[in-house]
Write a protein that holds these residues in place. Structure first.
Motif, PDB file in Angstrom:
ATOM      1  N   ALA A   1       0.837  -1.200   0.000  1.00  0.00           N
ATOM      2  CA  ALA A   1       0.000   0.000   0.000  1.00  0.00           C
ATOM      3  C   ALA A   1       0.873   1.251   0.000  1.00  0.00           C
ATOM      4  N   LYS A   2       1.925   1.243   0.792  1.00  0.00           N
ATOM      5  CA  LYS A   2       2.829   2.398   0.859  1.00  0.00           C
ATOM      6  C   LYS A   2       3.528   2.602  -0.473  1.00  0.00           C
ATOM      7  N   ALA A   3       3.900   1.513  -1.143  1.00  0.00           N
ATOM      8  CA  ALA A   3       4.556   1.600  -2.444  1.00  0.00           C
ATOM      9  C   ALA A   3       3.645   2.234  -3.495  1.00  0.00           C
ATOM     10  N   GLU A   4       2.336   2.071  -3.328  1.00  0.00           N
ATOM     11  CA  GLU A   4       1.381   2.666  -4.257  1.00  0.00           C
ATOM     12  C   GLU A   4       0.921   4.047  -3.800  1.00  0.00           C
ATOM     13  N   GLY A   5       1.515   4.539  -2.717  1.00  0.00           N
ATOM     14  CA  GLY A   5       1.193   5.886  -2.248  1.00  0.00           C
ATOM     15  C   GLY A   5      -0.071   5.971  -1.415  1.00  0.00           C
ATOM     16  N   LYS A   6      -0.533   4.858  -0.903  1.00  0.00           N
ATOM     17  CA  LYS A   6      -1.738   4.818  -0.069  1.00  0.00           C
ATOM     18  C   LYS A   6      -1.361   4.432   1.352  1.00  0.00           C
ATOM     19  N   SER A   7      -2.052   5.008   2.312  1.00  0.00           N
ATOM     20  CA  SER A   7      -1.776   4.638   3.699  1.00  0.00           C
ATOM     21  C   SER A   7      -2.929   3.858   4.326  1.00  0.00           C
ATOM     22  N   ASP A   8      -4.109   3.937   3.729  1.00  0.00           N
ATOM     23  CA  ASP A   8      -5.284   3.248   4.269  1.00  0.00           C
ATOM     24  C   ASP A   8      -5.653   2.061   3.396  1.00  0.00           C
ATOM     25  N   TYR A   9      -5.907   0.947   4.053  1.00  0.00           N
ATOM     26  CA  TYR A   9      -6.384  -0.241   3.349  1.00  0.00           C
ATOM     27  C   TYR A   9      -7.313  -1.000   4.278  1.00  0.00           C
ATOM     28  N   LYS A  10      -8.157  -1.839   3.667  1.00  0.00           N
ATOM     29  CA  LYS A  10      -9.120  -2.633   4.433  1.00  0.00           C
ATOM     30  C   LYS A  10      -8.927  -4.094   4.037  1.00  0.00           C
ATOM     31  N   ILE A  11      -8.600  -4.932   5.001  1.00  0.00           N
ATOM     32  CA  ILE A  11      -8.401  -6.349   4.730  1.00  0.00           C
ATOM     33  C   ILE A  11      -9.757  -6.985   4.432  1.00  0.00           C
ATOM     34  N   THR A  12      -9.848  -7.632   3.284  1.00  0.00           N
ATOM     35  CA  THR A  12     -11.110  -8.232   2.860  1.00  0.00           C
ATOM     36  C   THR A  12     -11.140  -9.743   3.060  1.00  0.00           C
ATOM     37  N   SER A  13      -9.968 -10.381   3.081  1.00  0.00           N
ATOM     38  CA  SER A  13      -9.952 -11.823   3.335  1.00  0.00           C
ATOM     39  C   SER A  13      -8.578 -12.244   3.845  1.00  0.00           C
ATOM     40  N   ALA A  14      -8.565 -13.333   4.583  1.00  0.00           N
ATOM     41  CA  ALA A  14      -7.327 -13.927   5.080  1.00  0.00           C
ATOM     42  C   ALA A  14      -7.533 -15.432   5.178  1.00  0.00           C
ATOM     43  N   ARG A  15      -6.550 -16.179   4.691  1.00  0.00           N
ATOM     44  CA  ARG A  15      -6.610 -17.643   4.747  1.00  0.00           C
ATOM     45  C   ARG A  15      -5.326 -18.159   5.363  1.00  0.00           C
ATOM     46  N   MET A  16      -5.474 -19.142   6.218  1.00  0.00           N
ATOM     47  CA  MET A  16      -4.314 -19.737   6.882  1.00  0.00           C
ATOM     48  C   MET A  16      -4.246 -21.225   6.568  1.00  0.00           C
ATOM     49  N   GLY A  17      -3.068 -21.681   6.361  1.00  0.00           N
ATOM     50  CA  GLY A  17      -2.767 -23.098   6.148  1.00  0.00           C
ATOM     51  C   GLY A  17      -1.301 -23.262   6.486  1.00  0.00           C
ATOM     52  N   ASN A  18      -0.511 -23.678   5.502  1.00  0.00           N
ATOM     53  CA  ASN A  18       0.936 -23.712   5.682  1.00  0.00           C
ATOM     54  C   ASN A  18       1.526 -22.304   5.650  1.00  0.00           C
ATOM     55  N   PHE A  19       0.785 -21.369   5.089  1.00  0.00           N
ATOM     56  CA  PHE A  19       1.168 -19.968   5.046  1.00  0.00           C
ATOM     57  C   PHE A  19      -0.107 -19.127   5.118  1.00  0.00           C
ATOM     58  N   VAL A  20       0.045 -17.834   5.252  1.00  0.00           N
ATOM     59  CA  VAL A  20      -1.092 -16.913   5.346  1.00  0.00           C
ATOM     60  C   VAL A  20      -1.187 -16.129   4.047  1.00  0.00           C
ATOM     61  N   MET A  21      -2.382 -16.031   3.499  1.00  0.00           N
ATOM     62  CA  MET A  21      -2.623 -15.208   2.313  1.00  0.00           C
ATOM     63  C   MET A  21      -3.705 -14.198   2.663  1.00  0.00           C
ATOM     64  N   MET A  22      -3.442 -12.914   2.405  1.00  0.00           N
ATOM     65  CA  MET A  22      -4.404 -11.848   2.686  1.00  0.00           C
ATOM     66  C   MET A  22      -4.649 -11.026   1.437  1.00  0.00           C
ATOM     67  N   THR A  23      -5.877 -10.543   1.305  1.00  0.00           N
ATOM     68  CA  THR A  23      -6.185  -9.569   0.270  1.00  0.00           C
ATOM     69  C   THR A  23      -6.790  -8.347   0.951  1.00  0.00           C
ATOM     70  N   ALA A  24      -6.604  -7.206   0.323  1.00  0.00           N
ATOM     71  CA  ALA A  24      -7.102  -5.953   0.880  1.00  0.00           C
ATOM     72  C   ALA A  24      -7.485  -5.011  -0.250  1.00  0.00           C
ATOM     73  N   GLU A  25      -8.354  -4.072   0.063  1.00  0.00           N
ATOM     74  CA  GLU A  25      -8.725  -3.021  -0.866  1.00  0.00           C
ATOM     75  C   GLU A  25      -8.111  -1.724  -0.376  1.00  0.00           C
ATOM     76  N   LEU A  26      -7.489  -1.001  -1.312  1.00  0.00           N
ATOM     77  CA  LEU A  26      -6.908   0.291  -0.983  1.00  0.00           C
ATOM     78  C   LEU A  26      -7.996   1.349  -1.053  1.00  0.00           C
ATOM     79  N   ASP A  27      -8.022   2.241  -0.061  1.00  0.00           N
ATOM     80  CA  ASP A  27      -8.961   3.345  -0.080  1.00  0.00           C
ATOM     81  C   ASP A  27      -8.493   4.392  -1.058  1.00  0.00           C
ATOM     82  N   LYS A  28      -9.444   5.047  -1.686  1.00  0.00           N
ATOM     83  CA  LYS A  28      -9.098   6.102  -2.648  1.00  0.00           C
ATOM     84  C   LYS A  28      -8.693   7.349  -1.951  1.00  0.00           C
TER      85      LYS A  28
END
Length: 70
Positions: A43-70
């Motif tokens: 998010a910081k690399a794209e110039g955004k400071s706010d994001y909202k995590i929309t999903s997270a999955r755990m198994g052997n590793f963690v995968m998260m997705t988020a939406e950046l606020d405009k």
């Protein structure tokens, strides 16, 4: 003529709605904290400071997705 105007207006509004949608990012990590840190870095690399995590999955590793606020 009225039908053409209505269709043109509907198309214009749908393009505006599409352009206003949030941008999604995803990240993986070994723990919840490391995955969230990766999201924050992306998010910081794209110039955004706010994001909202929309999903997270755990198994052997963690995968998260988020939406950046405009």
């Amino acid at each position: 003529m009225k039908t053409v105007t209505t269709l043109f207006t509907a198309a214009a509004f749908s393009l505006l709605a599409f352009g206003a949608s949030a941008h999604s990012i995803s990240a993986t990590g070994n723990t919840l904290d490391s995955a969230e840190a990766a999201l924050a870095a992306k998010a910081k690399a794209e110039g955004k400071s706010d994001y909202k995590i929309t999903s997270a999955r755990m198994g052997n590793f963690v995968m998260m997705t988020a939406e950046l606020d405009k």
